[in-house]
Design an enzyme around this catalytic site. Structure first.
Site, PDB file in Angstrom:
ATOM      1  N   ARG A  90     -36.193 -14.096  -2.005  1.00 62.15           N
ATOM      2  CA  ARG A  90     -35.863 -13.955  -3.607  1.00 62.15           C
ATOM      3  C   ARG A  90     -37.185 -14.499  -4.204  1.00 62.15           C
ATOM      4  O   ARG A  90     -37.471 -13.960  -5.344  1.00 62.15           O
ATOM      5  CB  ARG A  90     -34.761 -14.987  -3.802  1.00 62.15           C
ATOM      6  CG  ARG A  90     -33.494 -14.441  -3.347  1.00 62.15           C
ATOM      7  CD  ARG A  90     -32.247 -15.486  -3.961  1.00 62.15           C
ATOM      8  NE  ARG A  90     -31.065 -14.956  -3.624  1.00 62.15           N
ATOM      9  CZ  ARG A  90     -30.600 -15.318  -2.409  1.00 62.15           C
ATOM     10  NH1 ARG A  90     -31.251 -16.124  -1.623  1.00 62.15           N
ATOM     11  NH2 ARG A  90     -29.216 -14.971  -2.074  1.00 62.15           N
ATOM     12  N   ASP A 150     -22.039 -18.372  -3.749  1.00 58.31           N
ATOM     13  CA  ASP A 150     -22.289 -19.232  -2.596  1.00 58.31           C
ATOM     14  C   ASP A 150     -20.894 -19.713  -1.931  1.00 58.31           C
ATOM     15  O   ASP A 150     -20.548 -19.577  -0.792  1.00 58.31           O
ATOM     16  CB  ASP A 150     -23.313 -20.462  -2.656  1.00 58.31           C
ATOM     17  CG  ASP A 150     -24.722 -19.662  -2.722  1.00 58.31           C
ATOM     18  OD1 ASP A 150     -24.875 -18.590  -2.445  1.00 58.31           O
ATOM     19  OD2 ASP A 150     -25.572 -20.478  -3.317  1.00 58.31           O
TER      20      ASP A 150
END
Ligand code: APR
Length: 310
Positions: A90, A150
């Site tokens: 990322r 998540d």
């Protein structure tokens, strides 16, 4: 008469277009899709609009390259940017996406000065900072989508392992998105029963690791892009909580100013999400281990924020 809300989604790629789909099917408001690509937001918007009479939703859906058409939006979801490819972290995306999110936010803030911004572009915690800084909005009106995704991944794996409905799994993760998330053992229950009564410790540790790697698992399978169904569903859950003033308790990335003993970063924490955006940040008791992991996560995000040139 009930107000018709206006939702702008910037980035008509996989996450943005799928977010528009969820939002339209829930009739959350009228939707404006924006992208730099000419024709793509217009084409996807028209296609989605034409699904309305079949799926029976009344949302107006339009696509544009001009931010004037986004004026007066109640909520703006920012998904513009590059998606991760295999071998890319990322953070590799950080510099490019920071430039994109900066230019998008300037336009959005100019045309919708009262909007609440929901940031999805990665690396999430850093992009939320870019949007907050560039918009000049108060911190309650800039919120990052990470924790719901998540937690969604975590809950999906827990439900599978325990052989129970996803509806009955409660879980909470704090910290940065992905690799540095901090799952809270005390907040993981199955209808209030500690999850450890269903799943042995070694299996639980495996599930936590799989959740941390949840994004990359999908990148490696898709090879040409990153996850979008669950990320867009998570972003739209936030939009729904805001527009309907639901006051949902959800893990979101928020600008911390002393909460959890941390300041000067966006980080995943439980918040109350309603018409005011982040109406409250909830502080839950942490174990020493969890507190150390959260501090580390904050340090990682801060180091990335320091690398930015805005
Ligand atoms: N303004 C508007 N749109 C832009 C801009 C810009 N300056 N730059 C890029 N875009 C658009 C691209 O044209 C593309 O249509 O953003 C879209 C991104 O779509 P995808 O490449 O399909 O990526 P997606 O999977 O949707 O992910 C978008 O969300 O989850 C995160 O890590 C992911 O940062 C990534 C973002």
């Amino acid at each position: 008469m009930a107000k018709r809300y206006k939702i702008t989604i910037v980035g008509a790629g996989n996450v943005g277009a799928t977010a528009a789909h969820w939002a339209a099917s829930k009739e959350l408001g009228d939707i404006v899709l924006v992208d730099i690509l000419e024709g793509v937001p217009q084409g996807k918007a028209l296609d989605l609009l034409e699904a309305g009479p079949i799926e029976l939703f009344d949302s107006r859906v339009t696509g544009t390259n001009d931010y004037k058409d986004t004026a007066g939006s109640d909520v703006v979801v920012i998904t513009a940017g590059l998606a991760r490819k295999p071998g890319m972290s990322r953070d590799d995306l950080m510099k490019t996406n920071a430039g994109i999110v900066k230019s998008v936010t300037e336009q959005v803030a100019k045309h919708s000065p009262n909007a609440i911004l929901v940031v999805v572009s990665n690396p999430l915690d850093v992009m939320s900072y870019v949007a907050w800084k560039v918009s000049g909005f108060p911190r309650n009106r800039v919120v990052g989508m990470a924790g719901i995704l998540d937690t969604g991944r975590y809950r999906a794996f827990l439900a599978e392992a325990a052989g129970v409905s996803v509806r009955d799994i409660q879980a909470l993760v704090l910290g940065g998105h992905g690799d540095s998330m901090v799952p809270l053992a005390s907040c993981t229950t199955i209808s209030g029963i500690p999850v450890t009564q269903f799943i042995p410790a070694d299996k639980l540790a495996q599930i936590i690791q799989r959740t941390r790697d949840g994004g990359i698992e999908i990148v490696n399978l898709l090879k040409t892009g990153s996850a979008y169904y669950a990320p867009s569903a998570a972003a739209i859950q936030m939009v729904e909580a805001i527009l309907k003033d639901e006051k949902r308790v959800l893990p979101c990335a928020a600008w911390l100013d002393g909460e959890y003993g941390i300041s000067g970063v966006f980080l995943g924490v439980p918040v109350v999400l309603g018409a005011g955006g982040i109406e409250r940040i909830l502080e839950v008791p942490l174990t020493t281990e969890e507190r150390i992991a959260l501090q580390k996560s904050a340090g990682d995000v801060k180091a990335n924020i320091d690398k930015l040139e805005l």
